[in-house]
Design a protein around this motif. Sequence first.
Motif, mmCIF file in Angstrom:
data_model
loop_
_atom_site.group_PDB
_atom_site.id
_atom_site.type_symbol
_atom_site.label_atom_id
_atom_site.label_comp_id
_atom_site.label_asym_id
_atom_site.label_seq_id
_atom_site.Cartn_x
_atom_site.Cartn_y
_atom_site.Cartn_z
ATOM 1 N N HIS A 37 7.119 -25.642 -16.966
ATOM 2 C CA HIS A 37 7.617 -26.999 -17.206
ATOM 3 C C HIS A 37 6.604 -28.046 -16.757
ATOM 4 O O HIS A 37 6.522 -29.120 -17.365
ATOM 5 N N SER A 64 11.865 -30.824 -22.378
ATOM 6 C CA SER A 64 11.741 -30.112 -21.116
ATOM 7 C C SER A 64 12.633 -30.696 -20.022
ATOM 8 O O SER A 64 13.411 -29.963 -19.387
ATOM 9 N N LEU A 68 16.039 -28.973 -18.241
ATOM 10 C CA LEU A 68 16.097 -28.752 -16.803
ATOM 11 C C LEU A 68 17.358 -29.350 -16.184
ATOM 12 O O LEU A 68 18.061 -28.684 -15.420
#
Length: 271
Positions: A37, A64, A68
């Motif tokens: 990431h 991303s 998360l």
Amino acid sequence: MQIQCEAGPFSGWAEAYQRDGFVGNVPILTAALAARHRDEFERAEAAYGAPLHYVSKIHTIFMSPLDLVTSPTVLNMVTALIGPDILLLDVTYIVKEPCSRSFVSWHQDLTYWGLDGGNQVSMWLALSPATEESGCMRMVPGSHRLGQRAHADRPAPDNVLFRGQEVDGIREEDAVLLPLQPGQASFHHGWTLHASLPNRSNDRRIGLNAQFITPDVRPAIGQSETAMLVRGEDRFRHFREEIPANGDLSAERLERHRKLDDEMKETWRKA
């Protein structure tokens, strides 16, 4: 002094959070996933053509961070801290470059969020080592129970905070360090006093910050902000519905995002 939290059931984390106003060393990702990431973030910076540090609502233009902050592990932890109905208010990257003088002065987040009522929690997820050398966060245990403190605006080139906001009279000996390894996170309450020192290491200190609230929270200063329901039910509808990213940095989403980012910064100016 460093503080370490023992791994355990979510109830244990919640008890520590209620007592101290924060918890640290919460495992969210493996080190390998954190590295992946981080790579995605740095590729996005290159594609964006400018730093993505402190760009609000990044989850509306980049997959991303969206993945998360909406992962089951994160949402399970947030559920344990504020309950089953959760809105995502904002997501930003917070970066200190290597060997830089950037710092964060003592402050309380809720002073500047323009919110009223309800519950909230902030997550800070490390994508690179957040150590004492690299300027990890420092917090004052139990300070969330004392409510809002007076802040002074002292803009400074090296202060990461938008307005240079600062609380005076903090006893440095009361503060504890919250070091994190890549993939670990801390969670803190909006009234918890926190700060951080410059990054003296040779690596970037990269963190992803997400702000979660319960749906009964309402905007307090007249603006109609956006938020995204990420778990449970929103029976209040105080916020405009957020449109999450469906790809990375598309021209259409970037145009809309600029307005959202401006709106968040205007909230910080007015609060």
